[in-house]
Design an enzyme around this catalytic site. Sequence first.
Site, short mmCIF file in Angstrom:
data_model
loop_
_atom_site.label_atom_id
_atom_site.label_comp_id
_atom_site.label_asym_id
_atom_site.label_seq_id
_atom_site.Cartn_x
_atom_site.Cartn_y
_atom_site.Cartn_z
N GLU A 261 10.38 -40.35 13.95
CA GLU A 261 11.29 -41.30 14.07
C GLU A 261 10.94 -42.60 14.31
O GLU A 261 10.51 -42.58 15.53
CB GLU A 261 12.50 -40.73 15.00
CG GLU A 261 13.18 -39.52 14.58
CD GLU A 261 14.31 -39.02 15.54
OE1 GLU A 261 14.54 -39.64 16.48
OE2 GLU A 261 14.89 -37.91 15.21
N HIS A 279 19.35 -41.01 13.92
CA HIS A 279 19.62 -40.56 15.14
C HIS A 279 20.50 -41.18 16.18
O HIS A 279 20.48 -41.69 16.96
CB HIS A 279 18.34 -40.59 16.22
CG HIS A 279 18.13 -39.43 17.00
ND1 HIS A 279 16.97 -38.74 17.63
CD2 HIS A 279 19.20 -38.82 17.81
CE1 HIS A 279 17.22 -37.94 18.35
NE2 HIS A 279 18.29 -37.93 18.69
C1 3PG Z 1 19.93 -36.12 23.17
O1 3PG Z 1 18.87 -35.33 23.13
O2 3PG Z 1 20.54 -36.32 24.00
C2 3PG Z 1 20.25 -36.70 21.81
O3 3PG Z 1 19.42 -36.53 20.82
C3 3PG Z 1 20.30 -38.31 21.80
O4 3PG Z 1 19.22 -39.01 22.12
P1 3PG Z 1 19.09 -40.52 22.02
O5 3PG Z 1 19.35 -40.81 23.64
O6 3PG Z 1 17.78 -40.97 21.97
O7 3PG Z 1 20.00 -41.04 21.56
#
Ligand code: 3PG
Length: 388
Positions: A261, A279
Amino acid sequence: LSKPIVLIAEELSPATLEALGPDFEVRNVDGADRSALLPALKDANAVLIRSATKMDAEAIAAAPKLKVIARAGVGLDNVDIKAATTHGVMVVNAPTSNVISAAELAIAHIMGLARHIPDAHASLKAGAWKRSQYTGIELYEKTIGIIGLGRIGTLVAQRLAGFGATLIGYDPYVTQARAEQIGVELVDMEQMMKRSDFITIHIPKTPETTGMISTNEFKIAKPSLRIVNCSRGGIIDEAALYEALKSNQIGAAGLDVFVNEPPKDSPLLTLDNILVTPHLGASTDEAQEKAGISVARSVRLALAGDLVPDAVNVAGGEIDSSVKPGIPLAEKLGQLVAGLAHTSIVSVEFEARGEIAAHDVTVLKLAALKGLFQTMVTEQVSYVNAPL
Ligand code: 3PG
């Protein structure tokens, strides 16, 4: 007296700073930039992260003063918990902060795929008026497979119930009775792949789950299968998914997460039968506020030397108020034992008696061990690494 240093390594809700209060020196760094992160960790007592900052063994070793890694969210696959534990660093997350947001995004992906929303939108914006090309399908009376019936999978099931779909689920840790409670029929992976019109994945990324959906699974899937992954990149093998989508072995995929990512140059992005988001599962005002406040509170507790309910690498559970006053006493008793011992200590027994013995007193054992080792070893001793 200088204030403890809290390093914020990713974009967090403003509520986080408010909840931290004035007692800390807050510093910011771009956690995805290793060359900036590693030197910034040198003085940090706490680091606040999301999913883009890798707190691996190297990063933890670069942070000699670190007491707590706070994950403002759920997933901990970017934290080396073992290395943190060895170094006495507490790891906390915000386990319920973003579960509703994650569930809602998965439903948005399911709907987006069912009705071609992104493509229809792009086409109309580009000046076209194509209706038949974007004919979709209903969820009503379709079979929707949910892989993982934990917090998020359960919320997804509850929400999908309103669509009149048949829900099947795969989760080796859930009983049939529990699944029935949320209206889901438990099946094995073969049934999951064979029967589903839609599949949505809600499990953490571990060595067991990585690549669990791959070529063999796609082989037995319906050609119309629409599969959604808003959990972690790599649970669906990306190369196998690309092949399955490209050859129309399955219908379409909705992805919020990727092995890398951003998924720069990923061939998946060249496909037409895909819906992608960067994401965004936890990226709502509500989830970010909850995550920020939750980890700020945990950091305050951790830096004050208190135990933290959301710590993932500390033994014991909730601490009863009648047990709490015993914590400093147990720690001092540990120190005393260490001081009184004339030979090296090979084993220690802790015993709790009286009214407090009715409660979980694991924390007293931790405190006594902490006191005991504090005087004997040069490493920082905490509730986290004392048992180790
Ligand atoms: C998580 O594991 O809490 C989610 O995938 C969110 O990830 P992020 O805080 O990077 O948006």
